[in-house]
Design a protein around this motif. Structure first.
Motif, short mmCIF file in Angstrom:
data_model
loop_
_atom_site.label_atom_id
_atom_site.label_comp_id
_atom_site.label_asym_id
_atom_site.label_seq_id
_atom_site.Cartn_x
_atom_site.Cartn_y
_atom_site.Cartn_z
N SER A 1 0.94 -1.22 0.09
CA SER A 1 -0.08 -0.07 -0.05
C SER A 1 0.90 1.11 0.09
N PRO A 2 1.00 1.70 -0.99
CA PRO A 2 1.88 3.13 -1.27
C PRO A 2 1.55 4.15 -0.15
N THR A 3 2.62 4.97 0.41
CA THR A 3 2.29 6.05 1.20
C THR A 3 3.20 7.14 0.36
N ALA A 4 3.11 8.23 1.08
CA ALA A 4 3.89 9.39 0.36
C ALA A 4 5.19 9.01 0.23
N ARG A 5 5.78 8.31 1.25
CA ARG A 5 7.18 8.06 1.17
C ARG A 5 7.58 6.87 0.24
N SER A 6 6.67 5.88 0.13
CA SER A 6 6.88 4.74 -0.66
C SER A 6 6.30 4.65 -1.92
N THR A 7 5.75 5.77 -2.38
CA THR A 7 5.26 5.73 -3.65
C THR A 7 6.09 6.04 -4.77
N VAL A 8 6.28 4.91 -5.83
CA VAL A 8 7.26 5.10 -6.80
C VAL A 8 6.74 5.98 -7.98
N ARG A 9 7.45 7.17 -8.12
CA ARG A 9 7.32 8.23 -9.03
C ARG A 9 8.11 8.00 -10.13
N ARG A 10 9.28 7.87 -10.08
CA ARG A 10 10.23 7.81 -11.34
C ARG A 10 10.15 6.51 -11.81
N ALA B 1 22.51 -5.92 19.92
CA ALA B 1 21.13 -5.23 19.72
C ALA B 1 20.42 -5.84 18.47
N VAL B 2 19.01 -6.34 18.82
CA VAL B 2 18.23 -6.87 17.69
C VAL B 2 17.15 -5.66 17.58
N LEU B 3 17.00 -5.32 16.29
CA LEU B 3 15.87 -4.34 15.76
C LEU B 3 14.98 -5.32 15.12
N ALA B 4 13.59 -4.67 15.18
CA ALA B 4 12.71 -5.33 14.17
C ALA B 4 12.03 -4.16 13.58
N LEU B 5 11.83 -4.36 12.26
CA LEU B 5 11.43 -3.52 11.23
C LEU B 5 10.32 -4.00 10.34
N ASP B 6 8.75 -3.28 10.72
CA ASP B 6 7.79 -3.76 10.17
C ASP B 6 7.71 -3.43 8.61
N LEU B 7 7.25 -4.39 7.81
CA LEU B 7 7.43 -4.11 6.35
C LEU B 7 6.18 -3.56 5.68
N ALA B 8 5.44 -2.88 6.53
CA ALA B 8 3.94 -2.49 6.02
C ALA B 8 4.10 -1.21 5.16
N GLU B 9 5.31 -0.35 5.37
CA GLU B 9 5.62 0.55 4.19
C GLU B 9 6.81 0.33 3.27
N ALA B 10 6.61 -0.31 2.15
CA ALA B 10 7.86 -0.54 1.59
C ALA B 10 7.17 -0.48 0.00
N SER B 11 8.49 -0.42 -1.00
CA SER B 11 7.94 -0.36 -2.26
C SER B 11 9.11 -1.22 -3.08
N VAL B 12 8.98 -1.64 -4.32
CA VAL B 12 9.47 -2.57 -4.98
C VAL B 12 9.82 -2.14 -6.49
N LYS B 13 10.98 -2.02 -7.03
CA LYS B 13 11.15 -1.75 -8.44
C LYS B 13 12.01 -2.73 -8.85
N ILE B 14 11.53 -3.12 -10.32
CA ILE B 14 12.28 -4.30 -10.98
C ILE B 14 12.30 -3.87 -12.52
N ARG B 15 13.47 -4.13 -13.02
CA ARG B 15 13.68 -3.78 -14.53
C ARG B 15 14.29 -4.99 -15.10
N THR B 16 13.68 -5.34 -16.01
CA THR B 16 14.12 -6.60 -16.91
C THR B 16 14.18 -5.97 -18.41
N GLY B 17 14.85 -6.94 -19.32
CA GLY B 17 14.66 -6.86 -20.57
C GLY B 17 15.72 -6.06 -21.48
N PRO B 18 15.53 -5.80 -22.47
CA PRO B 18 16.47 -5.16 -23.48
C PRO B 18 16.62 -3.66 -23.32
#
Length: 228
Positions: A8-17, A155-172
């Motif tokens: 679910s995109p947020t202002a920080r995790s929305t992919v614009r470029r 020290a062990v830290l936990a980071l929730d993955l609720a706010e995240a983005s993924v970009k993938i480029r493939t091909g020629p």
């Protein structure tokens, strides 16, 4: 099958470029994270941002990170300040007919949030197990567990993955028509992809091992296999 809620995109995790390369399936996020071994944690330390490589492990939609209790970056992250964690895989170098359209094929995950310092003893052990098994599967059961002194220094830290983005480029390459149609058929500018692959090599035993000590299956099975 991954049945987790979609990204679910947020202002920080929305992919614009390069938005067409964004993925919204949470399974893609899990896949990129699970295929990596090292990520980069970005956090504000004092009056300057710091980005450092760190190991990690995923358990459901929680990412576990760890480090020395004396590390300034982890101490800063543990205060609840916003952090950013990224994992990137370079899959290929894209050669185009123009310098402008040279690129890379990649898979990248970016996680935003506030890290939580794990204090519950059982969850701390879970986090360390997840980290160990992500880096070296089978090692948690095969090796000595952390003792009290080691746990106190970690020290062990936990980071929730609720706010995240993924970009993938493939091909020629995505060349302009003018460069494709106007190419010299007798001497064309070469275009395509040069794949980039990381592999795990042959195991190198510790010199303190007894002579002839066999490489355990948990290590041997990964030899010469793709790393990510």
């Amino acid at each position: 099958m991954d049945t987790a809620a979609p990204l679910s995109p947020t202002a920080r995790s929305t992919v614009r470029r390069g938005a067409k390369r964004a993925r919204t399936d949470r399974a893609d996020l899990h896949a990129v994270l699970d295929a990596g071994l090292i990520g980069h944690l970005g956090v504000q330390v004092g009056d300057a941002p710091v980005v450092l490589p760190t190991g990690y492990g995923r358990h459901g939609d929680t990412l576990y990170l760890h480090g020395s209790t004396g590390a300034a970056t982890l101490r800063a992250a543990a205060t609840g300040a916003p952090v950013c964690f990224t994992v990137t895989h370079l899959d290929g170098i894209v050669y185009a007919r123009s310098a402008f359209h040279h690129s890379v094929n990649y898979r990248c995950a970016v996680v935003h949030g506030a890290a939580r310092l794990v204090t519950d003893p059982d969850e701390r052990l879970l986090g360390l197990e997840v980290l160990t098994e992500h880096l070296a599967p089978g090692s948690w059961a095969a090796t000595r567990r952390p003792d009290r002194k080691e746990l106190a220094a970690t020290a062990v830290l936990a980071l929730d993955l609720a706010e995240a983005s993924v970009k993938i480029r493939t091909g020629p390459p995505g060349d302009d028509e003018r460069d494709v149609e106007g190419a010299d058929a007798a001497d064309p500018v070469w275009a395509g992809v040069l794949p980039v692959r990381a592999v795990l090599g042959e195991p190198e035993p510790c010199p303190l091992l007894p002579p002839g000590a066999a490489v355990p299956p948990r290590v041997a099975a990964r030899a010469l296999s793709p790393a990510g």
